[in-house]
Design a protein around this motif. Structure first.
Motif, PDB file in Angstrom:
ATOM      1  N   GLN A 110       0.887  -1.274  -0.071  1.00  0.00           N
ATOM      2  CA  GLN A 110      -0.118  -0.004  -0.091  1.00  0.00           C
ATOM      3  C   GLN A 110       0.836   1.271   0.074  1.00  0.00           C
ATOM      4  O   GLN A 110       0.469   2.148  -0.849  1.00  0.00           O
ATOM      5  N   ARG A 113       2.318   1.734  -3.388  1.00  0.00           N
ATOM      6  CA  ARG A 113       1.143   2.184  -4.451  1.00  0.00           C
ATOM      7  C   ARG A 113       0.858   3.673  -4.223  1.00  0.00           C
ATOM      8  O   ARG A 113       0.634   4.503  -5.136  1.00  0.00           O
ATOM      9  N   GLU A 116       3.770   5.537  -5.750  1.00  0.00           N
ATOM     10  CA  GLU A 116       3.886   5.293  -7.229  1.00  0.00           C
ATOM     11  C   GLU A 116       3.088   6.472  -7.886  1.00  0.00           C
ATOM     12  O   GLU A 116       3.696   7.303  -8.795  1.00  0.00           O
ATOM     13  N   ARG A 129       7.458   1.352  -8.972  1.00  0.00           N
ATOM     14  CA  ARG A 129       6.644   0.328  -9.675  1.00  0.00           C
ATOM     15  C   ARG A 129       7.453  -0.970  -9.870  1.00  0.00           C
ATOM     16  O   ARG A 129       6.839  -1.849  -9.387  1.00  0.00           O
ATOM     17  N   LEU A 132       7.103  -2.166  -6.142  1.00  0.00           N
ATOM     18  CA  LEU A 132       5.588  -2.828  -5.962  1.00  0.00           C
ATOM     19  C   LEU A 132       5.564  -3.833  -6.611  1.00  0.00           C
ATOM     20  O   LEU A 132       4.969  -4.979  -6.007  1.00  0.00           O
ATOM     21  N   GLU A 136       4.279  -7.389  -4.439  1.00  0.00           N
ATOM     22  CA  GLU A 136       3.050  -8.044  -4.916  1.00  0.00           C
ATOM     23  C   GLU A 136       3.358  -9.394  -5.325  1.00  0.00           C
ATOM     24  O   GLU A 136       2.629 -10.280  -4.924  1.00  0.00           O
TER      25      GLU A 136
END
Length: 152
Positions: A110, A113, A116, A129, A132, A136
């Motif tokens: 989170q 995100r 980003e 990114r 991230l 993920e």
């Protein structure tokens, strides 16, 4: 640790994974439930690998991105490398450990995100990114592996 640049953010994330790996390993030797002990050992190894992978991002990242200021950083309690683990995972069940670890990774995801969308230069946005995507992917992998272990 004050997070002022994206380089600081990477270092902060690396330290989080390192601390978690050490704590999980420490707790595994005190966990009485066999399945939970195996999970803690697996998670510790996984976090050590993540620590190394995040460190590689710092070595390979565009210096322009690394030195970009993170203006909208949400304050987080810093983790000192020598902080003592209070063994919370040694007393948790298999499912409680999974819930705690997934929550930890969700918080990092989170944050990435959030950042980003606020990165002001392309290089910084690309760096966040990539981080991230890594987080993920690893969270999905953890979920898959923990489900396999749950079925044992």
């Amino acid at each position: 640790m004050n997070v002022e640049t994206f380089q600081d953010l990477i270092e902060w994330t690396r330290l989080l994974h390192a601390h978690l790996a050490q704590c999980l390993k420490h707790c595994s030797s005190h966990q009485e439930e066999t399945r939970a002990k195996w999970l803690l050992e697996y998670l510790s190894d996984h976090e050590k690998t993540l620590e190394k992978t995040v460190a590689a991002f710092e070595r390979q990242a565009d210096p322009k991105a690394l030195h970009t200021w993170v203006y909208d950083y949400l304050s987080h309690t810093p983790i000192a490398p020598h902080q003592k683990c209070t063994m919370p995972y040694a007393k948790m069940s298999f499912d409680e450990i999974c819930e705690e670890i997934f929550s930890f990774h969700d918080q990092v995801i989170q944050l990435y995100r959030y950042l980003e969308g606020r990165a002001e230069i392309t290089e910084a946005r690309d760096l966040v990114r990539d981080l991230l995507r890594l987080e993920e992917h690893e969270a999905k992998r953890l979920a898959f592996q923990s489900n396999l272990t749950r079925d044992l």
